[in-house]
Design an enzyme around this catalytic site. Structure first.
Site, PDB file in Angstrom:
ATOM      1  N   ASP A 141      50.082  63.107  24.218  1.00 53.33           N
ATOM      2  CA  ASP A 141      49.134  63.287  23.124  1.00 53.33           C
ATOM      3  C   ASP A 141      49.388  64.651  22.485  1.00 53.33           C
ATOM      4  O   ASP A 141      50.028  65.532  23.090  1.00 53.33           O
ATOM      5  CB  ASP A 141      47.707  63.188  23.674  1.00 53.33           C
ATOM      6  CG  ASP A 141      46.659  63.185  22.584  1.00 53.33           C
ATOM      7  OD1 ASP A 141      46.936  62.631  21.498  1.00 53.33           O
ATOM      8  OD2 ASP A 141      45.570  63.738  22.799  1.00 53.33           O
ATOM      9  N   ASP A 193      46.785  66.753  20.191  1.00 50.67           N
ATOM     10  CA  ASP A 193      45.642  67.667  20.268  1.00 50.67           C
ATOM     11  C   ASP A 193      45.039  67.658  21.665  1.00 50.67           C
ATOM     12  O   ASP A 193      44.766  66.595  22.235  1.00 50.67           O
ATOM     13  CB  ASP A 193      44.587  67.274  19.233  1.00 50.67           C
ATOM     14  CG  ASP A 193      45.076  67.480  17.811  1.00 50.67           C
ATOM     15  OD1 ASP A 193      45.341  68.639  17.451  1.00 50.67           O
ATOM     16  OD2 ASP A 193      45.224  66.499  17.072  1.00 50.67           O
TER      17      ASP A 193
END
Length: 287
Positions: free
Chosen positions: A41, A43
């Site tokens: 991922d 953020d």
């Protein structure tokens, strides 16, 4: 040496740091100590509030040095991979455009699989419209095959009304992701999930959400880098999207505690990641 955080009262036994052996077992599960491919991922794992998180640059460089195939994933459908690569570069992270996989790209891949050369009425920004154009889709408001809803900075009442009428006329309803709010300097903003709920209320039609936590997004990412679930690891900061989707896609999952999930939050879920690490820095030794 492997350091563990033992929480016997909650059943949490998390790898916190150090190297692991060939037969490492966490929570009764054998984990893959030499994965060939990585999904991560963006953020909360690599960046937070436009700043690179500790270990992120070194993690990415190690993937490149060891020639591991990888993708950086995001549910954000506003930006193109070029935009996101530039954003990461400003944070000090060098990620090529080809290594970024957005919910917009996953949606385009899904639609091509469903109906090659189809048409769509789109509510969204350049990240979504560019992905659909490049996938060979025609964007139109005249009898489209699909209504595709993505994230945008300003939702138009006129555009939403048009979407409602087209869905009522038979267009299939697709949304890039179910996130109900997005961040801004002034506070939360309504996001794709909230607008999708409005359209559903008006039409009685539920959308098909392509992005996380739908494992479809991970499977399309695996296809993009020609990876197999058995040799791929997913790194995320959310139990309710990254980890659950990774598990459902058959991946080994790593939860890092630099985003929205704390170690205490893990106890609320009936499933567990294979590893829980303080940050992405501790994942470098696993590459």
């Amino acid at each position: 040496m492997t350091a563990l955080l033992d929480r016997p009262e909650s059943g949490i036994r998390a790898v916190l740091s150090g190297n692991t052996g060939a037969d490492d077992v966490v929570e009764g599960r054998t984990v893959r100590t030499t994965p060939q491919c990585w999904l991560t991922d963006m953020d909360g794992v690599l960046v937070r509030e436009e700043h690179a998180l500790p270990g992120a640059a070194e993690f990415l460089q190690c993937l490149i040095d060891k020639q591991r195939r990888f993708l950086v994933l995001t549910n954000n459908s506003i930006y193109t991979p070029r935009d996101l690569a530039a954003r990461l570069a400003r944070s000090g992270l060098d990620v090529p455009e080809s290594a970024i996989w957005t919910s917009a790209l996953a949606t385009a891949a899904f639609l091509v699989d469903q109906l090659p050369g189809g048409s769509a009425y789109v509510i969204g920004e350049a990240g979504l419209t560019t992905a659909l154009h490049e996938a060979g889709y025609t964007l139109t408001d005249a009898g489209p095959d699909f209504v595709v809803l993505g994230e945008t900075r300003t939702y138009s009442f006129e555009a939403i009304t048009k979407a409602i009428r087209l869905i009522g006329a038979g267009a299939r309803f697709i949304a890039t992701n179910p996130d109900v709010t997005g961040p801004s300097a002034e506070g939360p903003l309504p996001a794709t999930g909230s607008v999708a709920a409005l359209i559903t209320k008006a039409t009685g039609r539920e959308p098909y959400f392509v992005g996380k936590p739908n494992p479809m997004m991970f499977r399309s990412a695996l296809n993009r880098i020609e990876a197999h679930s058995e040799s791929t690891v997913m790194v995320g900061d959310r139990m309710d999207t990254d980890v659950v989707a990774g598990i459902e896609a058959g991946l080994e999952t790593i939860l890092v505690l630099t985003g929205s999930t704390t170690i205490d939050d893990v106890e609320r879920y009936p499933f567990r990641p294979a590893r829980i690490l303080p940050s992405i820095a501790e994942a470098i030794d696993l590459i």
